[in-house]
Design a protein around this motif. Sequence first.
Motif, PDB file in Angstrom:
ATOM      1  N   ALA A   1       0.813  -0.839  -0.938  1.00  0.00           N
ATOM      2  CA  ALA A   1       0.550  -0.431  -0.403  1.00  0.00           C
ATOM      3  C   ALA A   1       0.973   1.524  -0.105  1.00  0.00           C
ATOM      4  O   ALA A   1       0.270   2.136  -0.104  1.00  0.00           O
ATOM      5  N   ARG A   2       2.009   1.010   0.594  1.00  0.00           N
ATOM      6  CA  ARG A   2       2.766   2.411   0.799  1.00  0.00           C
ATOM      7  C   ARG A   2       3.261   2.523  -0.332  1.00  0.00           C
ATOM      8  O   ARG A   2       3.324   3.646  -0.628  1.00  0.00           O
ATOM      9  N   LYS A   3       3.727   1.485  -1.304  1.00  0.00           N
ATOM     10  CA  LYS A   3       4.621   1.674  -2.439  1.00  0.00           C
ATOM     11  C   LYS A   3       3.708   2.412  -3.356  1.00  0.00           C
ATOM     12  O   LYS A   3       3.774   2.864  -4.282  1.00  0.00           O
ATOM     13  N   PHE A   4       2.270   1.952  -3.436  1.00  0.00           N
ATOM     14  CA  PHE A   4       1.874   1.905  -4.397  1.00  0.00           C
ATOM     15  C   PHE A   4       1.244   3.034  -4.385  1.00  0.00           C
ATOM     16  O   PHE A   4       0.755   4.055  -5.506  1.00  0.00           O
ATOM     17  N   LEU A   5       0.717   4.156  -3.095  1.00  0.00           N
ATOM     18  CA  LEU A   5       0.551   5.396  -2.903  1.00  0.00           C
ATOM     19  C   LEU A   5       1.706   6.124  -3.274  1.00  0.00           C
ATOM     20  O   LEU A   5       1.477   7.285  -4.051  1.00  0.00           O
ATOM     21  N   GLY A   6       2.957   5.771  -3.217  1.00  0.00           N
ATOM     22  CA  GLY A   6       4.832   6.623  -3.027  1.00  0.00           C
ATOM     23  C   GLY A   6       4.178   6.718  -4.989  1.00  0.00           C
ATOM     24  O   GLY A   6       4.937   7.585  -5.467  1.00  0.00           O
ATOM     25  N   PHE A   7       3.592   5.917  -6.091  1.00  0.00           N
ATOM     26  CA  PHE A   7       2.986   6.269  -7.373  1.00  0.00           C
ATOM     27  C   PHE A   7       2.344   6.726  -7.637  1.00  0.00           C
ATOM     28  O   PHE A   7       3.012   7.509  -8.674  1.00  0.00           O
ATOM     29  N   TYR A   8       1.474   6.323  -7.209  1.00  0.00           N
ATOM     30  CA  TYR A   8       0.463   7.260  -7.584  1.00  0.00           C
ATOM     31  C   TYR A   8      -0.464   8.202  -6.802  1.00  0.00           C
ATOM     32  O   TYR A   8      -1.548   8.809  -7.196  1.00  0.00           O
ATOM     33  N   GLY A   9       0.091   7.957  -5.369  1.00  0.00           N
ATOM     34  CA  GLY A   9      -1.182   9.495  -4.841  1.00  0.00           C
ATOM     35  C   GLY A   9      -2.534   8.643  -4.547  1.00  0.00           C
ATOM     36  O   GLY A   9      -2.862   8.172  -4.219  1.00  0.00           O
ATOM     37  N   ALA A  10      -3.121  10.338  -4.985  1.00  0.00           N
ATOM     38  CA  ALA A  10      -4.581   9.773  -4.447  1.00  0.00           C
ATOM     39  C   ALA A  10      -5.109   9.677  -4.929  1.00  0.00           C
ATOM     40  O   ALA A  10      -6.213   8.831  -4.761  1.00  0.00           O
ATOM     41  N   GLN A  11      -5.102   9.292  -6.306  1.00  0.00           N
ATOM     42  CA  GLN A  11      -5.589   8.081  -7.541  1.00  0.00           C
ATOM     43  C   GLN A  11      -5.492   6.436  -6.660  1.00  0.00           C
ATOM     44  O   GLN A  11      -6.915   5.901  -6.468  1.00  0.00           O
ATOM     45  N   ALA A  12      -4.279   6.336  -6.135  1.00  0.00           N
ATOM     46  CA  ALA A  12      -4.051   4.546  -5.467  1.00  0.00           C
ATOM     47  C   ALA A  12      -4.937   5.414  -4.710  1.00  0.00           C
ATOM     48  O   ALA A  12      -5.280   3.527  -3.876  1.00  0.00           O
ATOM     49  N   ARG A  13      -4.963   5.633  -3.930  1.00  0.00           N
ATOM     50  CA  ARG A  13      -5.996   6.553  -2.230  1.00  0.00           C
ATOM     51  C   ARG A  13      -6.851   5.590  -2.679  1.00  0.00           C
ATOM     52  O   ARG A  13      -8.244   5.040  -1.914  1.00  0.00           O
ATOM     53  N   GLY A  14      -8.005   6.237  -3.542  1.00  0.00           N
ATOM     54  CA  GLY A  14      -9.328   5.962  -4.059  1.00  0.00           C
ATOM     55  C   GLY A  14      -9.207   3.975  -4.887  1.00  0.00           C
ATOM     56  O   GLY A  14      -9.539   3.739  -4.166  1.00  0.00           O
ATOM     57  N   VAL A  15      -8.500   3.662  -5.132  1.00  0.00           N
ATOM     58  CA  VAL A  15      -8.252   2.636  -5.265  1.00  0.00           C
ATOM     59  C   VAL A  15      -8.198   1.509  -3.876  1.00  0.00           C
ATOM     60  O   VAL A  15      -8.938   0.334  -3.873  1.00  0.00           O
ATOM     61  N   LEU A  16      -7.145   1.803  -3.621  1.00  0.00           N
ATOM     62  CA  LEU A  16      -7.212   1.232  -2.111  1.00  0.00           C
ATOM     63  C   LEU A  16      -9.000   1.348  -1.218  1.00  0.00           C
ATOM     64  O   LEU A  16      -8.666   0.133  -0.785  1.00  0.00           O
ATOM     65  N   ARG A  17      -9.200   2.301  -1.248  1.00  0.00           N
ATOM     66  CA  ARG A  17     -10.409   2.456   0.091  1.00  0.00           C
ATOM     67  C   ARG A  17     -11.614   1.629  -1.358  1.00  0.00           C
ATOM     68  O   ARG A  17     -12.482   0.792  -0.285  1.00  0.00           O
ATOM     69  N   LYS A  18     -11.601   1.635  -2.518  1.00  0.00           N
ATOM     70  CA  LYS A  18     -11.994   1.224  -3.557  1.00  0.00           C
ATOM     71  C   LYS A  18     -11.983  -1.191  -3.178  1.00  0.00           C
ATOM     72  O   LYS A  18     -13.118  -0.990  -3.045  1.00  0.00           O
ATOM     73  N   ALA A  19     -10.353  -1.125  -3.377  1.00  0.00           N
ATOM     74  CA  ALA A  19     -10.984  -2.151  -2.566  1.00  0.00           C
ATOM     75  C   ALA A  19     -11.146  -2.975  -1.240  1.00  0.00           C
ATOM     76  O   ALA A  19     -11.345  -4.155  -1.167  1.00  0.00           O
TER      77      ALA A  19
END
Length: 564
Positions: free
Chosen positions: A511-529
């Motif tokens: 999760a931390r690395k995913f946020l490091g690459f895509y920021g706010a978009q990654a946060r939305g994906v994590l919440r959806k997942a």
Amino acid sequence: MPARSGASSSSMHTSTSLGSSWFDGSPSRQSPSRLVHRPRRETLERDSPSRQVQHAEFNLMLNRSERSFYERLDLNAAEQAKDHEEQLSKAALEHERVQRCAKLEIDRLLLQQEQEKQAREEQQRLDIERLSREKARQEAEAQQRRLEMKQREEQAARQAAERQRQQQEVDARLKAQKEQLDAARRQQSEREEVARKTQEAVAAAEKARNQQLQQPPLQQPQAPKQLSAIVPQSSALAVPPTTQHIPGAAGLEEIHAQYLALHQRMKGFWGPFSKEQKNGGPLKVATGEIRRQIRLRLGQISTTREASKAAIMAIRKDCFDMALSHTEFTIDIRPFIISHPIPPLQDKAQAQVPKLLLYAFIIFTKLLIKQIDSEVRSGKGTTIQEIGLVAASLLADPKYTWMGIPMTDIVMAKYHHTCPILFGIKGNMNTPEGKARLGWKADHTTNTYNESMIGLGCGFAALSLRQFSGKNPAIPITQYWLAVASICNTPAENLYAGHYMVLKGLLQHFARKFLGFYGAQARGVLRKATVDLPARAPQGIKDVASILAVLKDDWAKNENINLD
């Protein structure tokens, strides 16, 4: 005794009691001489002397006759007594003999009765045994008949169940085909809508991406050029920019089929090649050493970065560098490349690579997947990250590429074969064909399948969520986004436990690395997942889907990632 009887008789007849002896004696005891008339005494006294002498002699003769008579009587009595005693003795002996015979007869009769009794008992025992055996035989035959009847019934039931199952499978296949055709038509009609929405999202995505580029270069993916979406719903996840076109469902199936065909070509090369070398081929020693070294070094990888560096150095030197040096046996590498266009070649020789290098990549991929599966079963998720780092570094090394093209497709073909869920492939877990489409193997149980899906998802994240200084990653970061997005956008009717397990492996430690690459978009994906996807899980897998909801709390607690 006769003498005494004779003397007694003589004295008796010379005494004065002669008259009483005559009258009182038994007729049988009376001498015949007594019957002779004797002259009276007075007559005798008157006779002359000669006459008297004659009378005296006559008397003497009578006495002798009488004595002889009594002697004979005594002798006869003695003989009779002796005969009587002998007869008594004989009678006693006969009595004893009769008694002995009677006793022997009694003993014989008793023995005969005992023998007859024993014979009757033995016959009864034999009859009982015979009846028991007959009864046992009849019971065994009856049991055998019941068993055969039961087997026939079971066989008939199995055949009926098999016919029913086959019919159900046929119905399920027809239904699945119909659903796939309907979905293909629906997705085909939606693809244009996806493309339109993609163009509208480009501007916003470019702006967000440019903001992320302000961070250090090692933490940023390459700049986007085009954006696509997985499904045309309003809640669908927009895919971050990529240089490749994102295909629809039909395109995904086509790509998946290409990779499965590549996997078959890999098996077609690896099997005969390995067998040839094991049977004394010229590369027998080299192939054995490569296989042993890769298995050994992958098993030595741990969370210690020094151990990972030592492992990758040993694999490069002892395996892939050695494989590159064996140029005497080559193969055309072009059939093993799918994702990159083949550059123009001056001749076919330029398409040749050492066979041992292709063998090294295939055996490395096989052992890589096996090691990932082993690590996840032992609960070592962080070790999988290091294994992914080693594999990604090896694939990205320009030394082991062909004309700048990495051997990524070999790894991707293995992943398409073992974990199709990563690539948006759908299937029905209620049918054998549907299970196979979603990575279920013949030896899988529910538990081993779920563990395998977690490990494969974690390994794919470790391979793709990478960026190296001075060289492009072998597996683009967008492949990770596509894998997560394809699962999150899967319709509820196509969701199974495997989807949630793969997604857990993709996200849990990244999760931390995913946020490091895509920021706010990654946060939305994590919440959806972790929020939306578990909420719309089918009823039968609600408990399995809850493992993603737990990740949200774990990230907030342990990594300070707040998705609210």
